[in-house]
Write a protein that holds these residues in place. Sequence first.
Motif, PDB file in Angstrom:
ATOM      1  N   LEU A   1       1.186  -5.015  -4.050  1.00 13.87           N
ATOM      2  CA  LEU A   1       1.510  -3.603  -3.887  1.00 13.87           C
ATOM      3  C   LEU A   1       1.647  -2.904  -5.233  1.00 13.87           C
ATOM      4  O   LEU A   1       1.312  -1.719  -5.364  1.00 13.87           O
TER       5      LEU A   1
ATOM      6  N   SER B   1      -2.238  -2.702  -6.519  1.00 17.89           N
ATOM      7  CA  SER B   1      -2.977  -1.839  -5.586  1.00 17.89           C
ATOM      8  C   SER B   1      -4.487  -1.856  -5.778  1.00 17.89           C
ATOM      9  O   SER B   1      -5.168  -0.960  -5.293  1.00 17.89           O
TER      10      SER B   1
ATOM     11  N   LYS C   1      -1.738   7.703   1.453  1.00 18.32           N
ATOM     12  CA  LYS C   1      -0.288   7.637   1.265  1.00 18.32           C
ATOM     13  C   LYS C   1       0.151   6.248   0.845  1.00 18.32           C
ATOM     14  O   LYS C   1       1.116   6.087   0.107  1.00 18.32           O
ATOM     15  N   TRP C   2      -0.563   5.209   1.329  1.00 18.00           N
ATOM     16  CA  TRP C   2      -0.216   3.833   1.034  1.00 18.00           C
ATOM     17  C   TRP C   2      -1.431   3.112   0.453  1.00 18.00           C
ATOM     18  O   TRP C   2      -2.573   3.458   0.766  1.00 18.00           O
TER      19      TRP C   2
ATOM     20  N   MET D   1       4.838   7.674  -4.488  1.00 19.45           N
ATOM     21  CA  MET D   1       5.731   6.612  -4.023  1.00 19.45           C
ATOM     22  C   MET D   1       6.948   6.493  -4.925  1.00 19.45           C
ATOM     23  O   MET D   1       8.073   6.308  -4.456  1.00 19.45           O
TER      24      MET D   1
END
Length: 339
Positions: free
Chosen positions: A131, A134, A275-276, A311
């Motif tokens: 994460l 990414s 968004k993610w 984020m």
Amino acid sequence: MFSHILVPLDGSPLCECVLPHAVALAQALGARVTLLQVLEPVHTTGQTRSVDPLGWHIRKAEGVAYLDAVAARLQEADLRLEKALLEGPAAERIAQFAKAQNADLMVLSSHHGEAGLDRWSISSAVQRTILEASISVMIVRAYQPVPSDLTGLRYQRLLVLLDGSRRAECTLPLATTLARVHESQLLLAHVVARPEMPRHAPPTQEDIELANQLTERNRLEATRYLQQLQFRLSLGVQTRLLVSDRAAATLHELAAQENVDLVVLSAHGYSGGTKWPYGSVAISFIAYCTFPLLIVQDLSQEELERMQTEMAVREDQEHRRPSPPPLSDSMQAEIAVRQ
């Protein structure tokens, strides 16, 4: 396509399960490989929690020697190989290094040596690394044995997950290249999702007929789509078209039934936003897939940086949010009585 493959290691045999895959990808794509080890600080117990300088220098020397030994094992693969040793929090340093060195693919073991294997398909530390970075990522399950010949891996059966979107098709150049180089069987899979009908009462006959009509229409469109891809790719491609109300679970079952060597999918599909870093299907495969998994990041670097900034802002706002006031004695007593 990928030009720089980053291989984080921690000095343990569990992490070395990635080496045959890094070699196979680098040779097929002509990419350079960087072996990276991050030394995280180990504090001594006590009130001051200071770092032992002598022990730290010994760990650094051991890290250098370990990377040299791994590089020596990879010499026969004739790779463009680099090594790097960093210090600090592992997930953060790996992500920073990947960005600074323009690494476009990270090959990770599902578990590392300190935590060892557990009942989960992937450790929490590896999840944080994925994460944080990414970028496109390959995850190799750590319980797979590491062959003595690091250059002999060939993918026999590749499963590519598609949903009809352009985003999902970003995997095709990579998958077709691997299929040609490894002479692999290439399987293209698509799941037609049945419409959801959330309601308090059971669906009427009219509702069921309408859902069936929509499902059949989508199935016919998906059939044409896969036929067009077969013609376009001209690799003897096979297709798998399934109808299900549980797309992710159905794809997991398909991978097991087909006994594939590698699952390839994009980070987002047609419904994915920015968004993610990864969509719901990708997250499901990161968490639960038992096969080697390669996720191609479809977002641009600009989109990723904007997403990571948003984020960070959200996390900061959560930290600044005041805590709720404590319960009064009377409320605590009432709760205790109800329990």
